[in-house]
Scaffold this active site. Structure first.
Site, mmCIF file in Angstrom:
data_model
loop_
_atom_site.group_PDB
_atom_site.id
_atom_site.type_symbol
_atom_site.label_atom_id
_atom_site.label_comp_id
_atom_site.label_asym_id
_atom_site.label_seq_id
_atom_site.Cartn_x
_atom_site.Cartn_y
_atom_site.Cartn_z
ATOM 1 N NE ARG A 44 4.797 -17.197 -7.604
ATOM 2 C CZ ARG A 44 5.789 -16.965 -6.750
ATOM 3 N NH1 ARG A 44 7.048 -17.091 -7.132
ATOM 4 N NH2 ARG A 44 5.518 -16.637 -5.496
ATOM 5 C CE LYS A 202 -9.986 -5.007 6.729
ATOM 6 N NZ LYS A 202 -8.585 -5.437 6.565
ATOM 7 C CG ASN A 267 -5.033 -2.254 3.376
ATOM 8 O OD1 ASN A 267 -5.232 -1.866 2.240
ATOM 9 N ND2 ASN A 267 -5.361 -3.485 3.768
#
Length: 379
Positions: A44, A202, A267
């Site tokens: 952008r 992980k 996560n």
């Protein structure tokens, strides 16, 4: 004195960082603080303009001032012009298309470094494999970086370490010599498979930790999943040719600990929202950046099945994502078997307990001694 000497050696080294998310921006700061001449590419134009003019990236790294040595552009030709090392930090599922755009502007002798931690859904390929397939460069020109690297902490110059891995030790050392400064230390190894899969796997365990946290379970449950998750990670990676020591080092256990326990981890945050009862679509919409763990569950399980590797924790995560398992049921499923078994998932033998203890000892030795405890990670 040593850091100033190092900075003089790196001064003028032309590097490009492709991708202006939180990790790409942080890594540009790492490189600039090491003395490199850094040009970032932002998709952008307004992001590139803010970085170039204000030395800020308020969308992805609010409150952090970037070094004067970081420049930015939305033009690929300008970003890649003369770059000796190219650090790629784009969403894993868009890597292939982005590489096709990068290729015409890439210096033939450039080293290309993956900062990404995912696998391609359509092919199951690791990021370095996608790079090797798409770009007209030799495998020895490709490296990957992984480790306990939460972007905001590093951007605030909190000390940490990472592993640079390449099939060419010379390449890994060339990258590590540039990507290191007073708060970021790079070690090297040649186990690309283990280093990459450690970073991918992980994320999946961190989602599981977030789920049980969101569901209200405590530290015992999370510690059990971290430990059992390390076994799954190691079994999987070794089945594909990785060295087990890599999974007990910075790119495996080190990254697992950081990602599983920090609210800065996307996560972990995504898992926590799932554990609180949010639907997957709502979670994806709430996350401002790509959550690689969510995208990697399916491909990793397909690869695991092809090798006969059991991954019960990741399978439970898949069921939660699919809406077929209540998040509150994930911990009992992880801790209940029809018959007692050994700790190792592959052979059912009890010596897995000592293997996990050895893994933790190596990892903590590595953190205590600056990485020297793990045989495969060399300074």
């Amino acid at each position: 004195m040593k850091s100033r000497t190092h900075a003089r050696k790196i001064a003028g080294k032309r590097v490009a960082v492709l991708g202006a998310g939180s990790w790409g921006t942080t890594f540009a700061k790492i490189l600039a603080d090491a003395g490199a001449d850094v040009v970032m590419w932002a998709r952008r134009p307004e992001v590139a303009r803010e970085i170039q003019e204000a030395k800020r990236n308020s969308d992805y790294l609010p409150g952090v001032n970037l070094p004067l040595g970081v420049r930015a552009t939305s033009r690929l030709d300008l970003a890649l012009a003369g770059a000796e090392q190219v650090y790629v930090s784009v969403p894993s599922q868009s890597l292939r298309d982005n590489l096709k755009m990068f290729a015409p502007h890439l210096n033939a002798n450039a080293i290309v470094i993956s900062l990404m931690k995912g696998v391609e859904k359509s092919s199951g390929m690791r990021m370095s494999e996608v790079i090797a397939e798409v770009l007209p460069i030799d495998e020895s020109q490709i490296a990957v970086i992984s480790g306990p690297n939460l972007a905001l902490e590093i951007a605030k110059e909190q000390p940490t370490a990472a592993v640079v891995s390449s099939t060419s030790l010379e390449t890994a050392q060339a990258v590590a010599s540039v990507a290191r400064n007073r708060y970021f230390h790079s070690f090297v190894n040649t186990d690309v498979i283990g280093t990459e899969f450690g970073g991918v796997l992980k994320n999946l365990i961190a989602v599981a930790i977030g789920i049980v946290d969101g569901a209200g379970y405590g530290e015992n449950t999370k510690a059990s999943i971290i430990t059992r998750g390390l076994v799954e990670m190691t079994d999987f990676a070794v089945a594909f040719g990785a060295h087990p020591e890599t999974l007990s080092g910075l790119a495996g256990l080190g990254d697992l600990i950081a990602t599983s326990q920090s609210p800065l981890s996307r996560n972990n945050t995504a898992g926590r929202l799932l554990g609180q009862g949010y639907h997957l679509n709502d979670v994806v919409n709430q996350m401002q950046q790509t959550t690689e763990g969510l995208a990697s569950v399916g491909p990793i399980l397909e690869l695991a099945r092809a090798k006969g590797v059991e991954m019960p924790i990741v399978e439970q995560v898949r069921q939660v994502l699919a809406g077929t398992l209540d998040p509150k049921d994930i911990a009992p499923h992880l801790t209940t078997d029809d018959e007692p078994q050994g700790e190792r998932t592959k052979d059912g033998q009890a010596e897995g307990g000592s293997a996990v203890r050895r893994a933790f000892k190596r990892a903590f030795d590595q953190l205590r001694h600056g990485g020297r405890g793990a045989g495969s990670d060399r300074p």
